[in-house]
Design an enzyme around this catalytic site. Structure first.
Site, mmCIF file in Angstrom:
data_model
loop_
_atom_site.group_PDB
_atom_site.id
_atom_site.type_symbol
_atom_site.label_atom_id
_atom_site.label_comp_id
_atom_site.label_asym_id
_atom_site.label_seq_id
_atom_site.Cartn_x
_atom_site.Cartn_y
_atom_site.Cartn_z
ATOM 1 N N PRO A 171 0.826 -1.210 0.000
ATOM 2 C CA PRO A 171 0.000 0.000 0.000
ATOM 3 C C PRO A 171 0.862 1.263 0.000
ATOM 4 O O PRO A 171 0.378 2.338 -0.333
ATOM 5 C CB PRO A 171 -0.826 -0.103 1.285
ATOM 6 C CG PRO A 171 -0.456 -1.362 1.962
ATOM 7 C CD PRO A 171 0.650 -2.014 1.211
ATOM 8 N N GLU A 174 0.687 -6.991 8.183
ATOM 9 C CA GLU A 174 1.010 -5.557 8.199
ATOM 10 C C GLU A 174 2.027 -5.184 7.126
ATOM 11 O O GLU A 174 2.229 -4.009 6.834
ATOM 12 C CB GLU A 174 1.540 -5.141 9.575
ATOM 13 C CG GLU A 174 0.522 -5.268 10.697
ATOM 14 C CD GLU A 174 -0.781 -4.543 10.387
ATOM 15 O OE1 GLU A 174 -0.736 -3.337 10.117
ATOM 16 O OE2 GLU A 174 -1.854 -5.198 10.413
ATOM 17 N N ARG A 186 -1.801 -8.088 -21.433
ATOM 18 C CA ARG A 186 -2.538 -7.571 -22.596
ATOM 19 C C ARG A 186 -1.632 -6.876 -23.601
ATOM 20 O O ARG A 186 -1.999 -6.715 -24.768
ATOM 21 C CB ARG A 186 -3.584 -6.531 -22.156
ATOM 22 C CG ARG A 186 -4.723 -7.071 -21.347
ATOM 23 C CD ARG A 186 -5.629 -5.928 -20.912
ATOM 24 N NE ARG A 186 -6.076 -5.140 -22.061
ATOM 25 C CZ ARG A 186 -7.057 -5.515 -22.880
ATOM 26 N NH1 ARG A 186 -7.688 -6.634 -22.664
ATOM 27 N NH2 ARG A 186 -7.399 -4.762 -23.905
ATOM 28 N N ASP A 243 -6.778 1.021 -27.447
ATOM 29 C CA ASP A 243 -6.595 1.429 -26.048
ATOM 30 C C ASP A 243 -5.468 2.440 -25.956
ATOM 31 O O ASP A 243 -5.571 3.450 -25.255
ATOM 32 C CB ASP A 243 -6.237 0.224 -25.165
ATOM 33 C CG ASP A 243 -7.427 -0.687 -24.927
ATOM 34 O OD1 ASP A 243 -8.568 -0.241 -25.150
ATOM 35 O OD2 ASP A 243 -7.212 -1.840 -24.527
HETATM 36 C C1 9D3 Z 1 -2.256 1.983 8.224
HETATM 37 C C2 9D3 Z 1 -1.609 0.713 7.942
HETATM 38 N N1 9D3 Z 1 -2.177 0.027 6.765
HETATM 39 C C3 9D3 Z 1 -1.561 0.552 5.533
HETATM 40 C C4 9D3 Z 1 -2.539 1.273 4.667
HETATM 41 C C5 9D3 Z 1 -1.855 -1.370 6.992
HETATM 42 C C6 9D3 Z 1 -2.077 -2.277 5.850
HETATM 43 C C7 9D3 Z 1 -3.299 -2.335 5.206
HETATM 44 C C8 9D3 Z 1 -3.483 -3.259 4.168
HETATM 45 C C9 9D3 Z 1 -1.071 -3.120 5.486
HETATM 46 C C10 9D3 Z 1 -1.260 -4.035 4.467
HETATM 47 C C11 9D3 Z 1 -2.470 -4.096 3.815
HETATM 48 C C12 9D3 Z 1 -2.672 -5.080 2.760
HETATM 49 N N2 9D3 Z 1 -2.647 -4.467 1.419
HETATM 50 C C13 9D3 Z 1 -1.688 -4.757 0.560
HETATM 51 O O1 9D3 Z 1 -0.837 -5.565 0.861
HETATM 52 C C14 9D3 Z 1 -1.645 -4.095 -0.729
HETATM 53 C C15 9D3 Z 1 -2.483 -3.079 -1.309
HETATM 54 C C16 9D3 Z 1 -3.641 -2.379 -0.819
HETATM 55 O O2 9D3 Z 1 -4.141 -2.581 0.290
HETATM 56 N N3 9D3 Z 1 -4.222 -1.437 -1.639
HETATM 57 C C17 9D3 Z 1 -3.744 -1.160 -2.885
HETATM 58 N N4 9D3 Z 1 -2.674 -1.777 -3.369
HETATM 59 C C18 9D3 Z 1 -2.063 -2.708 -2.574
HETATM 60 S S1 9D3 Z 1 -0.699 -3.569 -3.014
HETATM 61 C C19 9D3 Z 1 -0.640 -4.426 -1.609
#
Ligand code: 9D3
Length: 244
Positions: free
Chosen positions: A95, A122, A160, A175
């Site tokens: 994330p 996490e 793709r 596209d």
């Molecule tokens: C505040 C802490 N959180 C971060 C936003 C903790 C957290 C939330 C969700 C840690 C890991 C996750 C799991 N998500 C992913 O591993 C992830 C992800 C996502 O949640 N949204 C968009 N792209 C991705 S790529 C990996």
């Protein structure tokens, strides 16, 4: 689009069945069956060396949740690099990564191979990213439960772009041609459906007028729904905003 290059994908995950399911059907499933794509899914637990196949541990410094250990991912990347005979691009789903977009897909489609490391819990021990030279990528600003769906999303967008994967090559170049603005509305039979008529011009047979109507409809939509696409903010076209 570019020549036939990257057809090799590896995905490392604690949920291999989730990836298998996502790759079995549709455009990617057919491309695999036809031998255009070589996709291998690797169970992270098979790279553990302890009796209980532990992939996570408590965070140093305390706090909620668990952190994925670096070593099983590292062993997986070493095994994949040995098998593929080169480094390739390693993507850590996170994330906190850069936001994946069409420009990123086009860049990754020029690699010889791409390996995804799917995070859960996490996140993954920070030292892994540097140790394997991974790039961290997110698919957008919403909270998911892990990196498996993001890996499938990225793989699909890249696949793709591999010549032959999409049956009708015109779809792909269309596209690319219309990148940076939304598509025009589409209609099919019947011409009147539950009291709703198809725009007259589309039934007229005047190809010039149809072209013009579609261009204007696409433009109207883009201004209304995605003005950001027209203002030169990071978007679909490489070199037209994407800078990080
Ligand atoms: C505040 C802490 N959180 C971060 C936003 C903790 C957290 C939330 C969700 C840690 C890991 C996750 C799991 N998500 C992913 O591993 C992830 C992800 C996502 O949640 N949204 C968009 N792209 C991705 S790529 C990996």
């Amino acid at each position: 689009m570019d020549g036939p290059r990257i057809v090799v994908f590896d995905i490392v995950t604690i949920f291999p069945a989730m990836i298998d399911a996502g790759l079995a059907e549709g455009v990617v499933g057919r491309a695999r069956a036809r031998g255009l794509l070589d996709v291998a899914v690797h169970d992270l637990r098979s790279f553990t060396t302890d009796r209980h196949h532990v992939v996570d541990d408590m965070p140093f410094g305390g706090g909620p949740g668990m952190v994925m250990k670096a070593e099983p991912f590292h062993l997986a990347v070493e095994a994949i690099r040995e098998r593929r005979g080169g480094p390739g691009l390693v993507v850590m789903t996170s994330p906190a990564g850069r936001r994946f977009d069409q420009a990123a897909a086009e860049r990754m489609a020029r690699e010889t191979s791409v390996t995804w490391l799917c995070g859960r819990y996490e996140g993954v021990d920070e030292r892994l990213v540097d140790a394997v030279g991974a790039e961290e990528w997110s698919i957008g600003d919403y909270v998911l439960s892990g990196g498996e769906l993001p890996a499938l999303v990225m793989l699909d967008a890249i696949a793709r772009l591999v010549p032959g994967v999409v049956g009708d090559e015109r779809s792909v170049s269309n596209d690319s041609f219309s990148a940076g603005q939304l598509d025009y509305p589409h209609y099919t039979r019947p011409a009147v459906w539950r009291g709703r008529a198809v725009p007259e011009v589309l039934l007229s047979g005047h190809h010039g007028e149809i072209e013009r109507w579609r261009r204007e409809a696409a433009d109207t939509r883009t201004r209304a729904r995605r003005p950001d696409l027209l203002s030169g903010t990071p978007g679909l076209v490489e070199g037209k905003g994407e800078d990080r």
